[in-house]
Design a protein around this motif. Sequence first.
Motif, short mmCIF file in Angstrom:
data_model
loop_
_atom_site.label_atom_id
_atom_site.label_comp_id
_atom_site.label_asym_id
_atom_site.label_seq_id
_atom_site.Cartn_x
_atom_site.Cartn_y
_atom_site.Cartn_z
N ALA A 73 51.09 69.94 10.18
CA ALA A 73 49.94 69.55 11.10
C ALA A 73 49.55 68.21 10.88
CB ALA A 73 48.75 70.46 10.78
N VAL A 74 49.43 67.72 9.57
CA VAL A 74 49.20 66.31 9.02
C VAL A 74 50.21 65.34 9.74
CG1 VAL A 74 48.69 64.54 7.30
CG2 VAL A 74 47.78 66.83 7.02
N ALA A 75 51.48 65.68 9.33
CA ALA A 75 52.48 64.89 9.80
C ALA A 75 52.48 64.68 11.38
CB ALA A 75 53.70 65.25 9.66
N CYS A 76 52.48 65.81 12.38
CA CYS A 76 52.19 65.71 13.57
C CYS A 76 50.89 64.92 14.03
CB CYS A 76 52.17 67.05 14.17
SG CYS A 76 53.58 68.30 14.06
N GLY A 77 49.78 64.92 13.37
CA GLY A 77 48.64 64.24 13.82
C GLY A 77 48.91 62.78 13.59
N ALA A 78 49.67 62.58 12.48
CA ALA A 78 49.69 60.98 12.04
C ALA A 78 50.65 60.22 13.18
CB ALA A 78 50.32 60.82 10.68
N ALA A 79 51.72 60.96 13.46
CA ALA A 79 52.77 60.48 14.43
C ALA A 79 52.36 60.44 15.99
CB ALA A 79 53.91 61.67 14.22
N VAL A 80 51.79 61.40 16.36
CA VAL A 80 51.12 61.21 17.83
C VAL A 80 49.81 60.11 17.90
CG1 VAL A 80 49.17 62.99 17.83
CG2 VAL A 80 50.51 62.72 19.55
N SER A 81 49.19 60.09 16.75
CA SER A 81 47.91 59.12 16.70
C SER A 81 48.42 57.60 17.12
CB SER A 81 47.40 59.05 15.37
OG SER A 81 48.14 58.49 14.53
N ASN A 82 49.74 57.26 16.83
CA ASN A 82 50.05 56.10 17.22
C ASN A 82 50.20 55.75 18.83
OD1 ASN A 82 50.91 55.10 14.41
ND2 ASN A 82 52.44 56.86 14.46
N VAL A 83 50.21 56.55 19.36
CA VAL A 83 50.38 56.72 20.83
C VAL A 83 48.99 56.23 21.43
CG1 VAL A 83 50.95 57.82 22.89
CG2 VAL A 83 51.96 58.35 21.07
N TYR A 84 47.75 56.41 20.54
CA TYR A 84 46.49 56.27 21.16
C TYR A 84 45.56 55.20 20.13
CZ TYR A 84 47.41 60.74 23.44
OH TYR A 84 48.23 61.69 24.11
N LEU A 85 46.21 54.79 19.31
CA LEU A 85 45.78 53.64 18.44
C LEU A 85 44.94 52.42 19.62
CD1 LEU A 85 47.91 53.40 15.54
CD2 LEU A 85 45.83 54.53 15.63
N ALA A 86 45.78 52.12 20.46
CA ALA A 86 45.40 50.95 21.19
C ALA A 86 44.23 51.39 22.09
CB ALA A 86 46.47 50.70 22.29
N GLN A 87 43.53 52.70 22.36
CA GLN A 87 42.69 52.69 23.33
C GLN A 87 41.24 52.08 23.07
OE1 GLN A 87 42.64 57.01 24.06
NE2 GLN A 87 44.60 56.89 25.07
N PRO A 88 40.79 52.30 21.67
CA PRO A 88 39.47 51.62 21.40
C PRO A 88 39.80 49.94 21.36
CG PRO A 88 40.16 53.14 19.67
CD PRO A 88 41.19 52.67 20.44
N LEU A 89 41.06 49.45 21.35
CA LEU A 89 41.29 48.12 21.04
C LEU A 89 41.54 47.37 22.58
CD1 LEU A 89 43.89 48.68 18.20
CD2 LEU A 89 41.35 48.29 18.22
N LEU A 90 41.54 48.08 23.60
CA LEU A 90 41.94 47.44 25.13
C LEU A 90 41.19 46.20 25.38
CD1 LEU A 90 42.22 50.36 27.20
CD2 LEU A 90 44.14 49.41 26.05
N ALA A 91 40.15 46.03 24.98
CA ALA A 91 39.14 44.90 25.20
C ALA A 91 39.66 43.56 24.41
CB ALA A 91 37.80 44.89 25.15
N THR A 92 40.07 44.02 23.10
CA THR A 92 40.51 42.78 22.32
C THR A 92 41.77 42.65 22.49
OG1 THR A 92 38.96 43.72 20.39
CG2 THR A 92 40.92 42.24 19.78
N LEU A 93 42.77 43.53 22.68
CA LEU A 93 44.05 43.28 23.27
C LEU A 93 44.06 42.16 24.44
CD1 LEU A 93 46.06 46.53 22.58
CD2 LEU A 93 46.02 44.27 21.23
#
Length: 457
Positions: A73-93
């Motif tokens: 579960a932890v490994a799955c969560g860590a891996a898939v989280s990379n797809v969503y890391l940018a979402q709070p950063l969109l304005a900065t990017l």
Amino acid sequence: MPIADEGRGEGEGEGEGEGEGGCETAQVPAPGDVRTPDAEPGRTPSHTPGRTPSHTPDRPLSPLSPRTVLLFAVACGAAVSNVYLAQPLLATLSQDFGISAATIGAVVTLTQVGYGLGLFFLVPLGDLVDRRRLVMIQLLLLAATLIAVGTAATAPVLLAAIAAVGLLAVVTQTLVAFAASLAGADRRGRVVGLVTSGVVTGILLARTASGLLADLAGWRSVYLASAALTLVLTLALYRVLPRRTTPRPALRYGQLLRSTATLFAQERLFRVRALLALLIFAAFSTLWSCVALPLSAPPMSLSHTAIGAFGLVGAAGALAAAPAGRLHDRGLAGPTTGIALVLLVLSWLPLAATRQSLWALAIGALVLDLAVQAVHVTNQSLIYALRPDAGSRLIGGYMVFYSIGSATGALASTTVYARAGWGAVCVLGAVFSALALLVWAVTLRSTTTARRHTTRP
């Protein structure tokens, strides 16, 4: 290994869960999967005369322990989280790379496109090669692409590396199929539910961790920290995942890919649940790919940390995973799906009031994530049970629709927001949700009608 449907009748196996008895099939291990007497109580491995066993374990395997399931579960969560890391950063990017607000959703969309390609081209390999080796290679390459994102100097490099992150993050689904193959049939729904809870928790906490790290050390630290975590988990999984010897399979890679489309054509339940995945994740992405824009704009002007904190609220929806899995095991997948989809539609009422109340956003996000999680776990449990010998292909093919839905929601929501504002985004999300409910209702009716005229052998 044969791909053709094994004589399943029109109404058999497509139960749409609505009773879910139709998903009972012979449990044929996938290539590289290992069944032991402990894996399914009361059953022992059998050998059919004239057939060579599809695999030979290097050492005896015990049932999945709670600790091993937690690591999955932890490994799955860590891996898939990379797809969503940018979402709070969109304005900065957008500011750092000179990408307009109307097109910044392309960052999320490209990640989802990469994810979709990985689901079709990489995840099915779990039915062809040793899953343990496949997981190790994907995780190491994922760490490398995360470093590339964290050190990107231009927009083209950023976008290319982001797409590669999505491509390799599909190791999540390889792990889900791996866990399902190691679980007994009587525990599969629960195991899939627990592992998937890690997936959804990772998706939602990604926003919280991303926002916090971005405020503390800049957005680049988010991806570099994720690369380090990926390497640590790679080592842990290397020590825990079972070794096995897999002989040359009957299918070649090209045949394997074509067989995914064949399975889609053969299995009605697969098609229905894939369409539901597309719609529910379009709704899910409509919220989470766009909500950072109104929250970061005046008059709210929230920080990255504050925006990411709403992921903590949504993460509570992961609590629906294990109960949904247990309900599937009890044959209640149909009602679970229907109730969850009604909640999904209703969640957009409080979400529409986000500008007036952050409490409304918190309540709406919680209900939406709980509903999506319940349907998602039910979907995966149902389709894996259709053909356990093709588990990776079924999960990968199903998740292609998840990726299409997520990419559609991300691009559509940011475009709609730029042109018509947050209220229009909520209407869009409600439309996706209502369409999912309509699909479920229509297919439920047709399945019930088909069963009245079908007699099972």
